[in-house]
Design an enzyme around this catalytic site. Structure first.
Site, PDB file in Angstrom:
ATOM      1  N   SER A   1       0.923  -1.023   0.018  1.00  0.00           N
ATOM      2  CA  SER A   1      -0.088  -0.036   0.035  1.00  0.00           C
ATOM      3  C   SER A   1       0.868   1.411  -0.052  1.00  0.00           C
ATOM      4  O   SER A   1       0.222   2.421   0.297  1.00  0.00           O
ATOM      5  CB  SER A   1      -0.972  -0.037   1.230  1.00  0.00           C
ATOM      6  OG  SER A   1      -0.086  -0.275   2.516  1.00  0.00           O
TER       7      SER A   1
ATOM      8  N   THR B   1      -1.599   2.597   4.195  1.00  0.00           N
ATOM      9  CA  THR B   1      -0.637   3.672   4.203  1.00  0.00           C
ATOM     10  C   THR B   1       0.204   3.610   5.359  1.00  0.00           C
ATOM     11  O   THR B   1       0.160   2.378   5.882  1.00  0.00           O
ATOM     12  CB  THR B   1      -1.561   4.929   4.974  1.00  0.00           C
ATOM     13  OG1 THR B   1      -2.760   5.011   3.745  1.00  0.00           O
ATOM     14  CG2 THR B   1      -1.076   6.088   5.125  1.00  0.00           C
TER      15      THR B   1
ATOM     16  N   THR C   1       1.671   6.833   0.910  1.00  0.00           N
ATOM     17  CA  THR C   1       0.709   5.797   0.630  1.00  0.00           C
ATOM     18  C   THR C   1       0.704   5.867  -1.101  1.00  0.00           C
ATOM     19  O   THR C   1       1.126   6.620  -1.593  1.00  0.00           O
ATOM     20  CB  THR C   1      -0.731   6.118   1.210  1.00  0.00           C
ATOM     21  OG1 THR C   1      -1.581   4.957   0.676  1.00  0.00           O
ATOM     22  CG2 THR C   1      -1.234   7.472   0.394  1.00  0.00           C
TER      23      THR C   1
ATOM     24  N   ARG D   1      -7.189  10.405  -8.135  1.00  0.00           N
ATOM     25  CA  ARG D   1      -7.760  10.128  -6.727  1.00  0.00           C
ATOM     26  C   ARG D   1      -6.810  10.525  -5.627  1.00  0.00           C
ATOM     27  O   ARG D   1      -5.813  10.083  -5.804  1.00  0.00           O
ATOM     28  CB  ARG D   1      -8.392   8.861  -6.709  1.00  0.00           C
ATOM     29  CG  ARG D   1      -9.151   8.858  -5.241  1.00  0.00           C
ATOM     30  CD  ARG D   1      -8.301   8.084  -4.405  1.00  0.00           C
ATOM     31  NE  ARG D   1      -9.023   7.814  -2.917  1.00  0.00           N
ATOM     32  CZ  ARG D   1      -8.091   7.459  -2.088  1.00  0.00           C
ATOM     33  NH1 ARG D   1      -7.057   7.200  -1.994  1.00  0.00           N
ATOM     34  NH2 ARG D   1      -8.872   7.093  -0.867  1.00  0.00           N
TER      35      ARG D   1
ATOM     36  N   THR E   1      -5.355   5.864   8.902  1.00  0.00           N
ATOM     37  CA  THR E   1      -5.392   5.238   7.830  1.00  0.00           C
ATOM     38  C   THR E   1      -6.677   4.715   7.471  1.00  0.00           C
ATOM     39  O   THR E   1      -7.542   4.798   8.294  1.00  0.00           O
ATOM     40  CB  THR E   1      -4.613   3.667   8.022  1.00  0.00           C
ATOM     41  OG1 THR E   1      -5.065   2.938   9.310  1.00  0.00           O
ATOM     42  CG2 THR E   1      -3.247   4.143   8.447  1.00  0.00           C
ATOM     43  N   GLY E   2      -7.172   3.839   6.342  1.00  0.00           N
ATOM     44  CA  GLY E   2      -8.256   3.682   6.046  1.00  0.00           C
ATOM     45  C   GLY E   2      -8.901   4.519   4.981  1.00  0.00           C
ATOM     46  O   GLY E   2      -8.264   5.272   4.229  1.00  0.00           O
TER      47      GLY E   2
HETATM   48  N1  ASP Z   1      -5.844   6.575   3.948  1.00  0.00           N
HETATM   49  C1  ASP Z   1      -5.575   5.994   2.526  1.00  0.00           C
HETATM   50  C2  ASP Z   1      -6.243   6.835   1.500  1.00  0.00           C
HETATM   51  O1  ASP Z   1      -7.257   6.692   1.552  1.00  0.00           O
HETATM   52  C3  ASP Z   1      -5.463   4.511   2.369  1.00  0.00           C
HETATM   53  C4  ASP Z   1      -5.417   3.825   3.715  1.00  0.00           C
HETATM   54  O2  ASP Z   1      -4.766   4.152   4.659  1.00  0.00           O
HETATM   55  O3  ASP Z   1      -6.012   2.441   3.798  1.00  0.00           O
HETATM   56  O4  ASP Z   1      -5.556   6.753   0.393  1.00  0.00           O
END
Ligand code: ASP
Length: 309
Positions: free
Chosen positions: A47, A167, A185, A195, A218-219
Site C-alpha cells: 500500500s 498507508t 501511500t 484520486r 489509515t483507511g
Molecule cells: N487513507 C488512505 C487513502 O485513503 C488509504 C489507507 O490508509 O488505507 O488513500
C-alpha cells in the site's frame, strides 16, 4: 523528554532505523522521514511506494505528507509518478517552496528539479494483480479497448476493503520535545486516476501541533477528508480532552457520515506529553500498530482498540 514513535502496522521495516535516529538526537521530522523511506522501498508493503497498488490505468500514483508540529509548516505531494520517496519530496516542498501541496505533473517536475530518486514503482506482481482485477471485473470487450472506455463504473467496483487502502503513518515526538507527523501511500487500489485520499491532505490524514498533540489516519480517506479527522483529534485535545476522549469524539464524527462504501478507519494519536492511543473503527479484523518509547528494548507491535460502525 524520552521521545516516542507511534506508527501503523505497515511501518515495521522502518522502525529500527527510526529508533536509531531518535536515539541519536535527530529532529522528529528526520525520524519520520528516516522511518518512512524503507517502507516506501519495500515491495512487500503493498500500500506504499514501490510495489503499491496501481490505479485503474495501471499507473502507480503516490501520495505523501509531512508536518512540523512546532512551526505548523507542512509539505505534501499527490498523484506523484516515477519517484521512489514521496515523503522526501513532500519534505522538500515544505523546505524549499512557498507552497504546501503539489500534485501530478507539477509534483514530478519538482521532484526532478530537486534531484529526487526516480525509479519504477510498479512491480510485476502489482501489475499482475491489476490485470487479474480487470479480468475479473471488466468484460473482454471493454478490456480490449482499455483504457478508452469510461472508468466511472469500474471505479465504483474498486471499493473492496481488502485492497481499498493501506498507508504508513508516523507520529514522532523527539528527545527535545519536537513533534512531527508523516504519511506515505499509494492510496486505494485501482482508484480512479488522479484520486487523492486523506494522506496528503493535511488536517484529514495527519496533523501535528506541539502544543496539543498529533494524529494520523489509515483507511477510507474519503471519510476522514469529509470529517477533517486528524485536525479534529488535535483540536479536541486543545479543548481539554484526553487523547482517548479526542479519538472517541472523532470516531463519533465519522459515524455521523453517510457511508456509501464499505471499509474502516484507524486513528493513531499522541497528546502533547506523548501519551498514545490507537483506535480502529469498522474493520473486520484486529489492527496492529508499532510503538517505541525510551526504555523499550525493541519496538513493539500492539493491537488497536476496536469500535464498530
Ligand atoms: N487513507 C488512505 C487513502 O485513503 C488509504 C489507507 O490508509 O488505507 O488513500
Amino acid at each position: 523528554m524520552p521521545g516516542i514513535i507511534l506508527a501503523n502496522s505497515a511501518a515495521g521495516v522502518g522502525m529500527r532505523a527510526a529508533v536509531k535516529a531518535l536515539q541519536s538526537g535527530r529532529h522528529a521530522l528526520d525520524v519520520v522521514e528516516t522511518g518512512i523511506r524503507p517502507v516506501e522501498l519495500d515491495p512487500t508493503v503493498r500500500s506504499v511506494g514501490v510495489g503499491g497498488w496501481p490505479n485503474l490505468l495501471g499507473q502507480v500514483e503516490l501520495d505523501g505528507s509531512i508536518m512540523d508540529g512546532r512551526t505548523l509548516r507542512t509539505g505534501a505531494v499527490g498523484a506523484l509518478q516515477g519517484y521512489l520517496h514521496p515523503i522526501s519530496v513532500a519534505r522538500q516542498v515544505m523546505e524549499r517552496l512557498p507552497h504546501v501541496f503539489l500534485v501530478g505533473e507539477g509534483a514530478a517536475r519538482f521532484a526532478a528539479e530537486i534531484g529526487a530518486e526516480a525509479g519504477p514503482t510498479l512491480t510485476a506482481e502489482a501489475q499482475q494483480e491489476w490485470k487479474a482485477w480487470l479480468a475479473k471485473h471488466v468484460p473482454d470487450e471493454a478490456r480490449a479497448h482499455w483504457p478508452h472506455e469510461g472508468l466511472i463504473e469500474w471505479a465504483r467496483l474498486t471499493a473492496d476493503p481488502e485492497t481499498a487502502g493501506g498507508t504508513t503513518t508516523w507520529l514522532v515526538k523527539d528527545a527535545a520535545g519536537e513533534l512531527a507527523a508523516g504519511v506515505s501511500t499509494c492510496g486505494w487500489a485501482f482508484k480512479y486516476p488522479g484520486r487523492l485520499g486523506d494522506s496528503p491532505v493535511i488536517g484529514a490524514g495527519s496533523y501535528a501541533d506541539v502544543r496539543y498533540g498529533a494524529a494520523a489516519c489509515t483507511g477510507m480517506g474519503e471519510l476522514t477528508i469529509r470529517a477533517g479527522t486528524a485536525r479534529a483529534v488535535v483540536l479536541y485535545m486543545k479543548m481539554g480532552m484526553s487523547v482517548e476522549e479526542a479519538c472517541r469524539e472523532a470516531v463519533g464524527d465519522l459515524r455521523a457520515l453517510t457511508r456509501l462504501w464499505r471499509g474502516g478507519v484507524t486513528l493513531h494519536a499522541i497528546d502533547a506529553q506523548g501519551r498514545p492511543h490507537v483506535v480502529s473503527i469498522g474493520r473486520g479484523h484486529t489492527v496492529k500498530y508499532w510503538i517505541w518509547t525510551a526504555g523499550m528494548v525493541a519496538p513493539e507491535e500492539r493491537a488497536a482498540a476496536i469500535e464498530l460502525w
